[in-house]
Motif scaffolding. Structure first.
Motif, mmCIF file in Angstrom:
data_model
loop_
_atom_site.group_PDB
_atom_site.id
_atom_site.type_symbol
_atom_site.label_atom_id
_atom_site.label_comp_id
_atom_site.label_asym_id
_atom_site.label_seq_id
_atom_site.Cartn_x
_atom_site.Cartn_y
_atom_site.Cartn_z
ATOM 1 N N ARG B 107 -20.008 -8.903 -18.108
ATOM 2 C CA ARG B 107 -20.028 -9.831 -16.985
ATOM 3 C C ARG B 107 -20.913 -11.000 -17.399
ATOM 4 O O ARG B 107 -22.106 -10.826 -17.608
ATOM 5 C CB ARG B 107 -20.627 -9.131 -15.767
ATOM 6 C CG ARG B 107 -20.561 -9.988 -14.577
ATOM 7 C CD ARG B 107 -19.927 -9.282 -13.444
ATOM 8 N NE ARG B 107 -19.887 -10.196 -12.297
ATOM 9 C CZ ARG B 107 -19.298 -9.920 -11.171
ATOM 10 N NH1 ARG B 107 -18.706 -8.784 -11.044
ATOM 11 N NH2 ARG B 107 -19.310 -10.764 -10.183
ATOM 12 N N LEU B 108 -20.312 -12.142 -17.544
ATOM 13 C CA LEU B 108 -21.029 -13.281 -18.101
ATOM 14 C C LEU B 108 -21.272 -14.324 -17.039
ATOM 15 O O LEU B 108 -20.455 -14.523 -16.149
ATOM 16 C CB LEU B 108 -20.202 -13.930 -19.220
ATOM 17 C CG LEU B 108 -19.742 -13.044 -20.340
ATOM 18 C CD1 LEU B 108 -18.728 -13.770 -21.166
ATOM 19 C CD2 LEU B 108 -20.921 -12.663 -21.192
ATOM 20 N N GLN B 109 -22.414 -15.006 -17.194
ATOM 21 C CA GLN B 109 -22.689 -16.137 -16.320
ATOM 22 C C GLN B 109 -22.676 -17.364 -17.204
ATOM 23 O O GLN B 109 -23.504 -17.489 -18.092
ATOM 24 C CB GLN B 109 -24.098 -16.003 -15.731
ATOM 25 C CG GLN B 109 -24.394 -14.638 -15.206
ATOM 26 C CD GLN B 109 -24.454 -14.685 -13.712
ATOM 27 O OE1 GLN B 109 -24.512 -15.750 -13.147
ATOM 28 N NE2 GLN B 109 -24.449 -13.555 -13.068
ATOM 29 N N CYS B 110 -21.751 -18.237 -16.958
ATOM 30 C CA CYS B 110 -21.622 -19.414 -17.788
ATOM 31 C C CYS B 110 -22.224 -20.577 -17.019
ATOM 32 O O CYS B 110 -21.680 -20.981 -15.990
ATOM 33 C CB CYS B 110 -20.127 -19.611 -18.058
ATOM 34 S SG CYS B 110 -19.758 -20.878 -19.188
ATOM 35 N N GLU B 158 -18.935 -17.460 -12.965
ATOM 36 C CA GLU B 158 -18.997 -16.043 -13.309
ATOM 37 C C GLU B 158 -17.683 -15.620 -13.930
ATOM 38 O O GLU B 158 -16.617 -15.897 -13.387
ATOM 39 C CB GLU B 158 -19.213 -15.205 -12.051
ATOM 40 C CG GLU B 158 -20.561 -15.398 -11.497
ATOM 41 C CD GLU B 158 -21.122 -14.116 -10.910
ATOM 42 O OE1 GLU B 158 -22.066 -14.249 -10.161
ATOM 43 O OE2 GLU B 158 -20.586 -13.035 -11.207
ATOM 44 N N VAL B 159 -17.798 -14.916 -15.047
ATOM 45 C CA VAL B 159 -16.622 -14.487 -15.787
ATOM 46 C C VAL B 159 -16.785 -13.000 -16.072
ATOM 47 O O VAL B 159 -17.874 -12.544 -16.414
ATOM 48 C CB VAL B 159 -16.496 -15.257 -17.123
ATOM 49 C CG1 VAL B 159 -15.272 -14.818 -17.879
ATOM 50 C CG2 VAL B 159 -16.453 -16.737 -16.870
ATOM 51 N N GLU B 160 -15.700 -12.278 -15.948
ATOM 52 C CA GLU B 160 -15.755 -10.854 -16.233
ATOM 53 C C GLU B 160 -14.707 -10.577 -17.299
ATOM 54 O O GLU B 160 -13.536 -10.887 -17.092
ATOM 55 C CB GLU B 160 -15.391 -10.108 -14.955
ATOM 56 C CG GLU B 160 -15.473 -8.629 -15.039
ATOM 57 C CD GLU B 160 -15.098 -8.018 -13.704
ATOM 58 O OE1 GLU B 160 -15.868 -7.205 -13.212
ATOM 59 O OE2 GLU B 160 -14.048 -8.390 -13.175
ATOM 60 N N LEU B 161 -15.126 -10.048 -18.434
ATOM 61 C CA LEU B 161 -14.182 -9.870 -19.540
ATOM 62 C C LEU B 161 -14.242 -8.460 -20.080
ATOM 63 O O LEU B 161 -15.314 -7.879 -20.203
ATOM 64 C CB LEU B 161 -14.519 -10.827 -20.694
ATOM 65 C CG LEU B 161 -14.345 -12.309 -20.437
ATOM 66 C CD1 LEU B 161 -14.831 -13.085 -21.628
ATOM 67 C CD2 LEU B 161 -12.892 -12.637 -20.179
#
Lengths: 562, 175
Positions: B107-110, B158-161
């Motif tokens: 779970r990334l916060q860009c 917010e990105v979830e990969l």
């Protein structure tokens, strides 16, 4: 006496891509009468005791044979219409047939009567076209309730099934041009608010009336329900009895009788040669797909030179927070210790953009989102050095430059690149050096300019340090904010390739199906040869045990043919 | 020849001054990488949240790459734009993150930033909108010329990969 019943009446879901019309079920019902049960039980006992030489009791056999009306066994195909006694009586007369379906039943029944008659007695079926499937099933209330009124959703769903039968048209895919329908019509609402998949249902029923009085509608009971979806999902309730006991069916009415129900899957399986052909086809498909993938990129992969570890760091400077002044930027560089080498023309340092902070919660944060990517190689020059390899360190300093061109240092910090590969998100704290007295601080405030470190690596261990103990006595600093990094570290080395990976590689599905194709490179064949030779050496050392000797023989023969 | 699957979604964005946002996203790789299936760039819908301030896009990302080298690992870049009630579009931020290289769920916060003009331009921007934009979006994912920019911090995407690696261990790669 009621031993071996199966009480699990739940439905089972099967998936099959073959045509549903090949489905066949063998269904057997048998009435359980008290004498029949007793004599069965006794005979079972007799059979188990027969090894002890007990005389067989012949007299019980005559009572065992139940009448023809008390049991039935039948193989039923998918959507095969079998008439019950009631239906036969009803559709015999032409006056009671209204719909075309009933008329068709009428002709079929007359044909049957002219022929051999029905092959079923008690067991009959309701197919998808019968009214039973729509009406009675929809009005069954799953909850015990005084009065039953179907909910809004239940009504909508039954309507859908109806319409799906009357016109079996599949909705075309939505045209890409119009994504939204601003005024949906009633039709559209009905068809898109509930489940749209076509389901075909078939009920296998049993007429469980007393013998000789078949054909009463009250005695009909559902024995088995089969639902087939258009996606190949088949639901059978209750499930086949595979190893469980028979199911127990109780009739309602004045005389409660118990029947034993057994369901067995009688569909023809796939023949061996068909299966082999299908298998071969899949294997060809996978091999062709793999060749296509190989042709896109090529089977090679760039590898580091032998004996070196390649470290690839993909990261970004995410943010900085908690600093005194605004308009921050970060200047950083990567320091490589001994035995580490970088690529010749690669820059190992960088400067971010200047970012104005904004308030987030309690702190002022600056977002940089600055990407960097470093690639370094580690090569152990002298083998006798026993110390742990030192990992590269990222030194950075945070600076601020404001509108009036005042330049200040905000903090110094360092980050040791983690030795474990993977994703790391790390926050580093920083400090800035202070000078004695107030003059330096006043100057910093009014015109900018602050004491800086001459050697950036002083933050950790100065590069000129050679003693045993590092003393920073007399050095005054002030704590400032923190900087967040996120790193993805990848390590690559040829040494990681041996052992496990060779074994694991052979277990990939494509290799299983495709076998060893000519596309494996020479290097891989050499590696396999190497591991086989190692196994043989190990077996030779462990000789003395029979199985090891056996292994030695087989590997030797393989070596001679390789 | 190794393969990388990126399966996830761009969930949404928060922390921006206004909430009616859409996002232009793309994945950029080096020369050794080849895209086998999936769309490498796209634009989300405009989301106007009724409650709360996070705009949700739930934009699916499903990519399948094959590679013969480690350089040029894929990077995800985003541009967040704001569409106001008159239909005008205004740039709200550029953001960037590397696609993680370890398999699993991330779970990334860009974080995003936006270029700043002079104070007169900032004043005009407050009333009329607009504002400076990058001449070419390549600047987002290269670091070379960033030092010339003066920017301001904006919100977070917010990105979830989910990352699946295949055959990387054959070539001695630990990740």
């Amino acid at each position: 006496m009621a031993d071996g019943w199966s009480t699990d009446n739940g439905e089972a879901v099967y998936r099959s891509r073959d045509a549903t019309k090949n489905l066949k079920i063998r269904i057997k019902i048998q009435r359980v009468t008290s004498t029949a049960a007793l004599s069965q039980h006794l005979q079972h006992q007799v059979l188990t005791q027969q090894e002890r030489g007990v005389i067989e009791l012949d007299t019980f056999n005559s009572q065992l044979r139940s009448g023809p009306d008390d049991e039935e066994e039948l193989v039923v195909g998918w959507q095969e219409k079998l008439f019950s006694q009631y239906e036969e009586d009803l559709y015999q007369s032409e006056t009671s047939c209204q719909t075309p379906l009933e008329k068709q039943y009428h002709t079929e029944i007359l044909a049957l009567q002219r022929g051999k008659g029905r092959r079923n007695r008690r067991i009959f079926t309701y197919t998808d076209f019968d009214r039973y499937t729509n009406w009675e099933e929809a009005s069954q209330n799953p909850i015990i309730q005084a009065k039953f009124a179907p909910t809004f959703l239940a009504e909508r769903m039954t309507n859908i099934r109806h319409r799906k039968q009357e016109r079996r048209t599949v909705d075309a895919s939505v045209a890409k041009a119009r994504v939204i329908t601003w005024e949906p019509s009633e039709e559209f609402v009905k068809s898109s608010h509930v489940i749209n998949s076509t389901v075909q249902i078939m009920h296998i029923m049993g007429d469980l009336g007393p013998p000789g009085r078949l054909g009463m509608k009250e005695n009909e009971q559902v024995l088995c329900t089969i639902r087939a979806d258009s996606n190949g999902v088949i639901t059978i309730k209750p499930d086949f009895n595979n190893s469980k006991g028979p199911y127990r069916v109780e009739t309602e009415g004045e005389r409660k009788e118990i029947w034993r129900l057994t369901l067995v899957n009688a569909s023809a399986g796939i023949s061996e040669e068909e299966k082999e052909r299908e298998h071969r086809m899949y294997r060809d498909l996978y091999v062709r797909h793999r060749d296509y993938l190989n042709s896109l990129v090529g089977p090679d992969f760039e590898m580091p030179p032998i004996g070196s570890l390649r470290l690839l760091i993909n990261g970004e400077i995410v943010s900085a927070k908690g600093y005194e002044y605004d308009n921050l930027y970060i200047h950083f560089f990567l320091d490589l210790p001994n035995n580490w080498f970088g690529l010749p023309f690669e820059a190992l340092s960088g400067v971010t953009q200047t970012c104005q902070t904004r308030t987030l919660g309690k702190d002022n944060v600056a977002f940089f989102s600055y990407p960097f990517s470093f690639e370094t190689f580690f090569r152990k020059e002298n083998e006798n050095e026993d110390s742990q390899p030192k990992w590269p360190v990222l030194y950075f300093k945070v600076l601020s430059l404001d509108y009036w061109q005042r330049y200040r240092t905000e903090g110094y910090g360092y980050l040791v690149i983690p030795s474990a590969p993977g994703y790391h998100s790390m926050t580093c704290q920083t400090w800035r050096p202070l000078q004695n007295g107030t003059v330096a601080e006043l100057r910093r405030f009014f015109i900018g300019g602050s004491p800086e470190l001459e050697d950036n690596s002083y933050v950790r261990v100065p590069s000129t340090f050679k003693g045993e103990r590092l003393s920073r006595f007399g050095f005054r600093t002030e704590t400032t904010g923190s900087v967040t990094f996120s790193l993805n570290c990848i390590q690559q080395a040829r040494a990681f390739m041996d052992g496990n990976t060779l074994r694991r590689r052979r277990q990939t599905m494509v290799d299983h199906l495709g076998g060893f194709s000519q596309h494996k490179s020479v290097q891989q064949i050499m590696d396999l040869f190497e591991s086989a030779r190692r196994r043989m050496h190990a077996a030779r050392e462990g000789a003395g045990f029979p199985e090891h000797a056996g292994m030695a023989i087989t590997t030797e023969s393989s070596e001679s043919t390789a | 020849m190794a393969e990388l699957h990126i399966i996830g979604q761009i969930i949404g964005a928060s922390g921006f001054p206004q909430s009616s946002l859409f996002c232009k996203w793309g994945v950029h790789t080096g020369g050794a990488w080849r895209l086998l299936s999936g769309l490498r760039e796209g634009q989300t819908q405009v989301d106007f949240p009724q409650t709360g301030e996070m705009a949700y896009w739930s934009q699916p990302v499903d990519l399948h790459y094959t590679t013969k080298g480690l350089q040029g690992w894929p990077k995800l870049h985003v541009q967040v734009w704001h569409q106001d009630s008159f239909g005008r579009c205004e740039l709200y931020g550029y953001g960037y993150c590397h696609i993680p290289s370890s398999p699993g769920h991330h779970r990334l916060q860009c974080v995003t930033w936006r270029p700043l003009g002079s104070w007169q331009e900032q004043l005009a921007q407050m009333f009329v909108g607009g504002g400076p934009q990058l001449r070419s979006p390549d600047l987002i994912y290269s670091g070379a010329d960033r030092y010339r920019l003066h920017t301001v911090a904006m919100g977070v995407v917010e990105v979830e990969l989910g990352i699946i690696l295949r055959h990387f261990d054959r070539y001695g790669i630990e990740s």
